[in-house]
Motif scaffolding. Structure first.
Motif, PDB file in Angstrom:
ATOM      1  N   ASP A   1      -5.776  -2.314   4.210  1.00 47.02           N
ATOM      2  CA  ASP A   1      -6.000  -2.799   2.841  1.00 47.02           C
ATOM      3  C   ASP A   1      -6.769  -1.945   2.021  1.00 47.02           C
ATOM      4  N   LEU A   2      -6.819  -2.213   0.784  1.00 48.49           N
ATOM      5  CA  LEU A   2      -7.502  -1.434   0.011  1.00 48.49           C
ATOM      6  C   LEU A   2      -9.130  -1.234   0.028  1.00 48.49           C
TER       7      LEU A   2
ATOM      8  N   GLU B   1     -11.414   1.992   1.233  1.00 48.03           N
ATOM      9  CA  GLU B   1     -12.459   2.321   0.074  1.00 48.03           C
ATOM     10  C   GLU B   1     -13.890   2.504   0.874  1.00 48.03           C
TER      11      GLU B   1
ATOM     12  N   LEU C   1       0.013  -2.415   2.832  1.00 49.51           N
ATOM     13  CA  LEU C   1      -1.046  -3.213   2.102  1.00 49.51           C
ATOM     14  C   LEU C   1      -0.538  -4.381   1.764  1.00 49.51           C
TER      15      LEU C   1
ATOM     16  N   GLU D   1      -2.175  -7.646  -1.245  1.00 53.61           N
ATOM     17  CA  GLU D   1      -3.306  -7.183  -2.291  1.00 53.61           C
ATOM     18  C   GLU D   1      -2.961  -7.752  -3.693  1.00 53.61           C
TER      19      GLU D   1
END
Length: 265
Positions: free
Chosen positions: A237-238, A242, A259, A262
């Motif tokens: 997932d983002l 990150e 992903l 999202e």
């Protein structure tokens, strides 16, 4: 009168290819060997089945059965060195070893096993670009030429779990795709599927699926997993990408990143 001056011929013993050969040299009176000799033995034993990529700063080993290259992390690489050193210790030609010797051989192996293209300006993994790795061989997507069997020199890191058959068609899938996304977006979806199949990344595009439940998003996701291979797919997932600095490391060798669920603002 010509006077010929001769120098005694200097012979350099060949580097032993296996631990047993090195032990034999020890028994014959050659009581010294260097870190480089140990690195040479490991290199000769594994041959072209063990390489180092400087761009990723990682070692890779080749699986003869699967026909793919897999990541060999630092600890497993050091374990290979330790197993070789243990052979010397058990044979009595080496009393003991320490971490500095292991590290020295480790860094020597980086140079001896380095593989690159154009003097390091490009990565060897690009050799598989445009190629589709099937269980029974590899297909060139441009020329449609099929190469049977494992292709070690193409440096595949993943492989599809089914055989290539030129006579097979997929009318049901094409019919479902047209129903699910419509004729206007069908060519876009097929182009993305081709990018996944061939490992194309130059376009730097991602596919964002939006739609109500039952509209085919999950089915298309399963189709993409099938054409990228289970080992060629990674789910994340983002937020994790990150915040977790190690997450991108999991993407090495993958052809598809999923992903799910999202929300892009």
């Amino acid at each position: 009168t010509a006077v010929a001056e001769f120098e005694p011929e200097m012979t350099t013993p060949a580097t032993p290819a296996t631990p047993n050969q090195l032990i034999q040299l020890q028994n014959n009176g050659n009581g010294q060997f260097s870190d480089n000799d140990i690195a040479n033995i490991i290199t000769n034993n594994y041959g072209d089945r063990f390489i180092y990529d400087s761009k990723l700063d990682e070692f890779f080993a080749y699986d003869e059965d699967e026909g793919i290259w897999y990541l060999n992390d630092e600890q497993h690489t050091r374990r290979r060195i330790i197993k070789t050193l243990d052979t010397f210790v058990n044979a009595g030609v080496l009393q003991k070893y320490n971490s500095s010797l292991i590290s020295s051989v480790f860094y020597i192996l980086k140079g001896k096993l380095l593989r690159s293209v154009n003097g390091g300006r490009d990565t060897i993994w690009k050799r598989s670009s445009g190629m589709i790795p099937f269980r029974n061989g590899a297909l060139n997507a441009k020329t449609m030429e099929f190469h049977e069997g494992n292709q070690r020199e193409m440096y595949f890191q993943t492989k599809l779990s089914f055989d290539y058959d030129r006579t097979k068609k997929c009318p049901n899938i094409l019919k479902w795709l047209e129903w699910s996304v419509g004729k206007d977006k069908l060519i876009l979806i097929r182009a993305f599927c081709r990018a996944v199949l061939t490992g194309y990344t130059t376009g730097e595009r991602f596919l964002h699926l939006i739609g109500p439940g039952g509209s085919g998003k999950s089915t298309l996701q399963q189709l993409l997993i099938a054409i990228s291979g289970y080992t060629g797919t990674h789910t994340s997932d983002l937020e994790t990408i990150e915040t977790n600095r190690f997450e991108c490391h999991s993407l090495i060798g993958k052809r598809l990143l999923l992903l799910p669920d999202e929300t892009l603002l």
